[in-house]
Design an enzyme around this catalytic site. Structure first.
Site, PDB file in Angstrom:
ATOM      1  N   ARG A  47       0.814  -1.221   0.000  1.00  0.00           N
ATOM      2  CA  ARG A  47       0.000   0.000   0.000  1.00  0.00           C
ATOM      3  C   ARG A  47       0.850   1.276   0.000  1.00  0.00           C
ATOM      4  NH1 ARG A  47      -2.361  -1.096   4.275  1.00  0.00           N
ATOM      5  NH2 ARG A  47      -1.436   0.410   5.703  1.00  0.00           N
ATOM      6  N   CYS A  59       7.145   0.584  25.201  1.00  0.00           N
ATOM      7  CA  CYS A  59       7.623   1.946  25.491  1.00  0.00           C
ATOM      8  C   CYS A  59       7.534   2.300  26.974  1.00  0.00           C
ATOM      9  CB  CYS A  59       6.854   2.964  24.650  1.00  0.00           C
ATOM     10  SG  CYS A  59       5.072   2.708  24.634  1.00  0.00           S
ATOM     11  N   HIS A  99       5.266   9.753  27.350  1.00  0.00           N
ATOM     12  CA  HIS A  99       4.565   8.982  28.372  1.00  0.00           C
ATOM     13  C   HIS A  99       5.053   9.422  29.759  1.00  0.00           C
ATOM     14  CE1 HIS A  99       2.913   6.650  25.264  1.00  0.00           C
ATOM     15  NE2 HIS A  99       3.527   5.489  25.440  1.00  0.00           N
ATOM     16  N   ASN A 119       7.966   8.636  24.066  1.00  0.00           N
ATOM     17  CA  ASN A 119       7.645   7.239  23.760  1.00  0.00           C
ATOM     18  C   ASN A 119       8.043   6.813  22.352  1.00  0.00           C
ATOM     19  OD1 ASN A 119       5.323   9.182  23.433  1.00  0.00           O
ATOM     20  ND2 ASN A 119       4.527   7.492  22.210  1.00  0.00           N
TER      21      ASN A 119
END
Length: 341
Positions: free
Chosen positions: A40, A129, A242, A315
């Site tokens: 794709r 993460c 994060h 992250n």
């Protein structure tokens, strides 16, 4: 002149794949890079160094002649193509969850357990993460005072879900501020101006898959199954970075002052801790940075030998792309960038 390693980046058009390319460039990893993706996205362009690279379609024989492949294309792709790459002599560093808990595959954070690279069979797993940033901070403290138990609550950015989630947050903010409905698609509920106490699917024990990843991955990386970990993972309306509230119970006494001193010398860690001046880690501070930030280090007054702390990292960088590239650097340094016959 240093050797130019032939590197494949699989999933190169995604948020982490692009960050992998950027990190290879910024850290001047000696390489010739070829980006790969599904059919794709094949034919599209991705930036690298002073130009652009054309993305190739990932096929079963794509890895012939490559030394290293950095994967960030999802678990099903990794399960199919990582063994094929290793069979073709190409070492894989995989960012999905597909191989993390396989006992034959090392799960590595270079600051914590680089020695586990010595037994890699051609595939190395990049941890989750939220686990990476926590263990970078916990390991130096564990070496000194021995961790018994960790209670962690995460506040995780939407970029952890991918580009579609970033767009969803942007669109929801615009829609809500102009008086329209949020129309959630990526998440089960509105994420703008909201917190979702669900990351990944719920399991039989009523914890989410993300929460149990933190439990099992921490024990594997730290090499100590006796460390008890319990987690609550929450998605918050932040783009990058994060954050984690971490409560740690140790076997031996450790003061906040000594913890700060230990962590100020720890690789990959930056102590950001002066509450009187309102200095503490925040997502907007960590975004785009390589280090893991730690602050709000204070005694837990309800238990013996307990500390609370606040840990923040980007992250997409340390939580994914940077850790993978650091693994590659460590493989080169240890002369392990090869598949053992």
């Amino acid at each position: 002149m240093s050797k130019q390693w032939k590197v494949a980046v699989v999933g190169a058009t995604g948020a982490v794949g692009r960050e992998m390319l950027k990190t290879l460039e910024q850290r001047e990893f000696p390489c010739e890079v070829t980006p790969f993706s599904s059919s794709r996205s094949a034919g599209s362009k991705v930036p690298f160094r002073d130009g652009e690279l054309t993305v190739k379609e990932l096929k079963e024989d794509s890895f012939k002649g490559f030394d290293l492949a950095l994967f960030s294309a999802g678990g099903s792709t990794s399960l199919k193509f990582a063994p094929l790459a290793a069979q073709q002599g190409c070492v894989v560093v995989d960012n999905s969850s597909a191989w993390r808990m396989d006992p034959k595959i090392p799960l590595v954070v270079p600051e914590v357990n680089a020695h586990d690279l010595e037994w890699h069979p051609g595939i190395i797993a990049n941890p989750n993460c939220s686990t990476i940033q926590m263990v970078v901070v916990l390991k130096p403290l564990h070496d000194v005072a021995t961790i018994k138990r960790v209670v962690v609550s995460t506040y995780q950015a939407v970029s952890g879900t991918g580009q579609k989630a970033i767009v969803e947050l942007e669109n929801q903010v615009r829609r809500l501020m102009s008086g329209h409905e949020a129309n959630p698609e990526v998440y089960p509920h509105q994420i703008a101006f909201n917190c979702l106490p669900q990351i990944d699917v719920f399991l039989e024990n009523e914890y989410t898959k993300e929460e149990m990843k933190m439990v099992h991955e921490t024990q594997k990386i730290m090499g100590d199954d006796s460390i008890k970990v319990t987690a609550t993972a929450v998605r918050v309306p932040v783009f990058y970075g994060h954050s984690e509230s971490v409560n740690v119970e140790f076997e031996k006494p450790i003061t906040p002052q000594s913890a700060r001193a230990i962590l100020s010398q720890a690789p990959g860690v930056r102590v950001f801790d002066n509450p009187s001046e309102k200095i503490y880690p925040m997502a907007i501070v960590a975004a785009g940075e390589d280090d893991t930030f730690v602050g709000r280090i204070r005694k837990d007054e309800t238990i013996d030998n307990g500390l609370n702390m606040w840990i923040v990292a980007d992250n997409i960088r340390k939580g994914a792309a940077l850790n993978a590239v650091q693994i590659a650097e460590e493989l080169v340094r240890r002369e392990l960038l090869r598949v053992k016959k």
